[in-house]
Design an enzyme around this catalytic site. Structure first.
Site, short mmCIF file in Angstrom:
data_model
loop_
_atom_site.label_atom_id
_atom_site.label_comp_id
_atom_site.label_asym_id
_atom_site.label_seq_id
_atom_site.Cartn_x
_atom_site.Cartn_y
_atom_site.Cartn_z
N LYS A 200 33.74 39.85 41.76
CA LYS A 200 32.97 39.79 43.02
C LYS A 200 33.97 39.63 44.16
CE LYS A 200 31.45 36.66 45.57
NZ LYS A 200 31.79 37.35 46.82
N GLU B 272 42.58 28.93 42.08
CA GLU B 272 43.64 29.05 43.08
C GLU B 272 43.02 28.69 44.41
OE1 GLU B 272 46.76 29.69 42.59
OE2 GLU B 272 46.80 30.48 40.55
N CYS C 197 47.06 31.27 51.89
CA CYS C 197 47.07 29.93 51.29
C CYS C 197 48.49 29.39 51.26
CB CYS C 197 46.51 30.00 49.88
SG CYS C 197 47.37 31.22 48.88
N GLU D 277 43.74 23.03 56.79
CA GLU D 277 44.40 24.32 56.61
C GLU D 277 44.11 25.16 57.85
OE1 GLU D 277 42.84 26.50 53.27
OE2 GLU D 277 44.78 27.42 52.86
P1 NAD Z 1 35.89 31.01 50.34
O1 NAD Z 1 35.98 29.87 49.39
O2 NAD Z 1 34.95 30.87 51.48
O3 NAD Z 1 35.43 32.34 49.59
C1 NAD Z 1 36.15 32.84 48.49
C2 NAD Z 1 35.21 33.66 47.63
O4 NAD Z 1 34.21 32.81 47.12
C3 NAD Z 1 34.47 34.78 48.38
O5 NAD Z 1 34.35 35.89 47.51
C4 NAD Z 1 33.12 34.18 48.63
O6 NAD Z 1 32.09 35.14 48.74
C5 NAD Z 1 32.92 33.35 47.40
N1 NAD Z 1 32.00 32.23 47.53
C6 NAD Z 1 31.75 31.47 48.61
N2 NAD Z 1 30.83 30.53 48.32
C7 NAD Z 1 30.50 30.71 47.01
C8 NAD Z 1 29.62 30.05 46.11
N3 NAD Z 1 28.88 29.00 46.49
N4 NAD Z 1 29.55 30.49 44.83
C9 NAD Z 1 30.29 31.54 44.44
N5 NAD Z 1 31.14 32.21 45.25
C10 NAD Z 1 31.25 31.79 46.51
O7 NAD Z 1 37.36 31.32 50.79
P2 NAD Z 1 37.86 32.45 51.79
O8 NAD Z 1 37.53 32.03 53.18
O9 NAD Z 1 37.41 33.79 51.34
O10 NAD Z 1 39.44 32.40 51.55
C11 NAD Z 1 40.25 31.49 52.20
C12 NAD Z 1 40.59 30.34 51.28
O11 NAD Z 1 41.16 30.85 50.08
C13 NAD Z 1 41.65 29.43 51.87
O12 NAD Z 1 41.34 28.09 51.61
C14 NAD Z 1 42.91 29.84 51.12
O13 NAD Z 1 43.90 28.84 51.05
C15 NAD Z 1 42.37 30.16 49.79
N6 NAD Z 1 43.28 31.04 49.06
C16 NAD Z 1 43.97 30.51 48.02
C17 NAD Z 1 44.88 31.29 47.33
C18 NAD Z 1 45.66 30.72 46.18
O14 NAD Z 1 46.24 31.51 45.43
N7 NAD Z 1 45.72 29.41 46.01
C19 NAD Z 1 45.06 32.63 47.70
C20 NAD Z 1 44.35 33.14 48.77
C21 NAD Z 1 43.44 32.33 49.44
#
Ligand code: NAD
Length: 501
Positions: free
Chosen positions: A194, A270, A304, A401
């Site tokens: 997804k 992650e 991230c 962040e």
């Molecule tokens: P997010 O958590 O809002 O969303 C990530 C994914 O989760 C999206 O596909 C979203 O649709 C889905 N999602 C959101 N709520 C959900 C739920 N209740 N159930 C299932 N899926 C759900 O994060 P974002 O804004 O897309 O990305 C930014 C974040 O990701 C930052 O905190 C960043 O640090 C982190 N990130 C971490 C890494 C790593 O490798 N550690 C890499 C890239 C980004």
């Protein structure tokens, strides 16, 4: 412009500068592109203008379950394939990704906003996970051991975990998908992915490349959806699912872990970061400034791994801040698809509001605004690259962040103080340190609470090395030989001593 091709419904995604034809806009389930069951779609927008780039199928929970059904149906046959067959599929997909470098880079720039040069870099980086895991697929090992008493022998074998649900974020639309799909397919697991609702087009195009590479039906399925929670809950609650792998924010990761607990589902997480970047008096100034620019401004600061909290030792602080500010002022703001852009838009209005709020809070608590500190007056969601010096304890920017182009500098006196400040966070994904003293570098490696340390460098991401965090930054590792282990189970078989009478 919409056309029907072998991919089902596909469209051309374009702006004034770049154009990509044949981008699928449907769901890919069981080897076929199709519309969402209710026929609904949602718009994907260009953050540099706010314009709609494409309408994408909006998967319902029923579509999500159909994708899981397809992955479950394909699991046994995929697990039984010869490792070389899985390896060859990944290698063909890697070749197609590289052959479509321009298309994938343009798509990422269009839907996410990053400059084209960085998007091309992500095609190379993201593609590497397919090549690396095509090589790992044929090196899945086992073990033969003798028990301590010498009375038995154990054979340890590896088996694929089973069907995987992968949820990815918007900031690295290609690499975050290949980092999961590569090892899962190599291990013999089938996948439902997804993608983030803000940037699904890159993943849809990637899955189409897998289809062209000869993907067997059901082995990889993709379900974009506006209702991430509604789609995901029934998939995670289904006992046929064996693995949840998530990249995204810590609050969502934590909520998913609670859901996964019901079935004791194997998980990889992650999550968010709050990276410290330490500059010591003995650092080479040019190296530190060049690396710090990469660590902070790559991906418009929306990584991230982005350096979030700069801690600079007092003896070098004035020189470092001045040299860094000169480079920050030289950044060229613009649409990612314009070749001379070095800083694109943020992903949406919320991201701009967040950067503005954090900067205003820091200044109100006594930080000195060196440059930037304002929204950019042009269409799209831009925030000026910003440097704050003397950021005071208690400022929100030290615990949040930022995910934007803002440098937050705090000065420190001793190595001990620098380490204490760096570790004063719930997160532990990555740290950066600049010093010419190798022993100090080793002390930092042993004492900083982090999964990764960039020593005199600004980017650590590499498919060959284990990426991941400690503390609230996550569980598990992606990339390297560790990466495939996340998709494998060990089974041990005990046999009697073959020499016993
Ligand atoms: P997010 O958590 O809002 O969303 C990530 C994914 O989760 C999206 O596909 C979203 O649709 C889905 N999602 C959101 N709520 C959900 C739920 N209740 N159930 C299932 N899926 C759900 O994060 P974002 O804004 O897309 O990305 C930014 C974040 O990701 C930052 O905190 C960043 O640090 C982190 N990130 C971490 C890494 C790593 O490798 N550690 C890499 C890239 C980004």
């Amino acid at each position: 412009m919409t056309d029907t091709t072998t991919t089902g419904t596909a469209t051309t995604v374009a702006d004034e500068n770049v154009s990509v034809a044949g981008v699928p806009t449907g769901l890919f389930i069981g080897g076929a592109w199709r519309a969402a069951s209710g026929g609904a779609t949602f718009p994907v927008r260009d953050p540099s203008t706010g314009e709609v780039l494409a309408e994408v199928a909006d998967a319902t929970p029923e579509d999500g379950m159909a994708a899981l059904d397809a992955a479950v149906a394909a699991q046994d046959a995929w697990a039984a394939t010869a490792p070389r067959e899985r390896s060859d599929l990944l290698r063909r997909a890697f070749d197609l990704v590289r052959a479509h470098e321009d298309d994938l880079a343009a798509l990422m720039t269009l839907e996410m906003g990053k400059p084209l040069a960085e998007a091309r870099g992500e095609v190379v980086y993201g593609g590497e996970f397919l090549r690396w895991f095509s090589e790992e697929a044929v090196r899945i090992g086992g073990d033969y051991r003798t028990n301590p008493e010498g009375t038995g022998r154990a054979i340890v074998l590896k088996r694929p975990v089973g069907p995987v649900y992968a949820i990815t974020p918007w900031n690295f639309p290609l690499a975050m998908a290949t980092r999961k799909i590569g090892p899962a397919l190599a291990a013999g697991c089938t996948v439902v992915v997804k993608p983030a609702e803000l940037t699904p087009l890159t993943t849809l195009f990637l899955v189409e490349l897998f289809r062209r590479a000869g993907l067997p039906d059901g082995v990889l399925n993709v379900v974009p959806s506006l209702d991430a929670k509604g789609l995901s809950e029934p998939i995670i609650a289904d006992r046929r699912l064996r693995k949840l792998t998530f990249t995204g924010s810590t609050p969502v990761g934590s909520a998913l872990l609670k859901q996964a607990a019901d079935n004791v589902l194997k998980t990889s997480m992650e999550l968010g970061g709050n990276a410290p970047l330490l500059v010591f008096d003995d650092a080479d100034l040019d190296t530190a400034v060049t690396a710090a620019m990469l660590a902070k401004f790559r991906n418009v600061g929306e990584a991230c791994t982005a350096a979030n909290r700069f801690f600079v030792q007092e003896g070098i602080a004035d020189a470092f801040t001045a040299a860094l500010t000169a480079k920050v002022d030289a950044l060229r703001i613009g649409r990612g698809s314009e070749e001379d852009t070095t800083l694109g838009p943020l992903i949406d209005d919320r991201a701009v509001d967040k950067a503005a709020r954090l900067v205003d809070d820091a200044v109100s608590r006594g930080a000195r605004l060196v440059t930037g500190g304002r929204r950019v007056d042009r269409p799209g969601t831009y925030y000026a690259p910003t440097v704050l010096d003397d950021v005071q304890p208690g400022s929100d920017i030290l615990t949040t962040e930022i995910f934007g182009p803002v440098v937050s500098i705090t000065r420190f006196a001793t190595e001990e103080e620098g380490i204490r400040l760096a570790n004063d966070t719930e997160f532990g994904l990555i740290a950066y340190a600049y010093t010419s003293d190798f022993a100090r570098g080793q002390r930092l490696a042993e004492r900083l609470e982090t999964g990764m340390l960039g020593l005199n460098t600004g980017v650590v991401s590499n498919a060959a090395f284990p990426f991941g965090g400690v503390k609230s930054s996550g569980l598990g590792r992606e990339g390297a030989h560790e990466g495939i282990e996340e998709y494998l189970e060990s089974v041990y078989v005990l046999t009697p001593d073959p020499f016993a009478a």
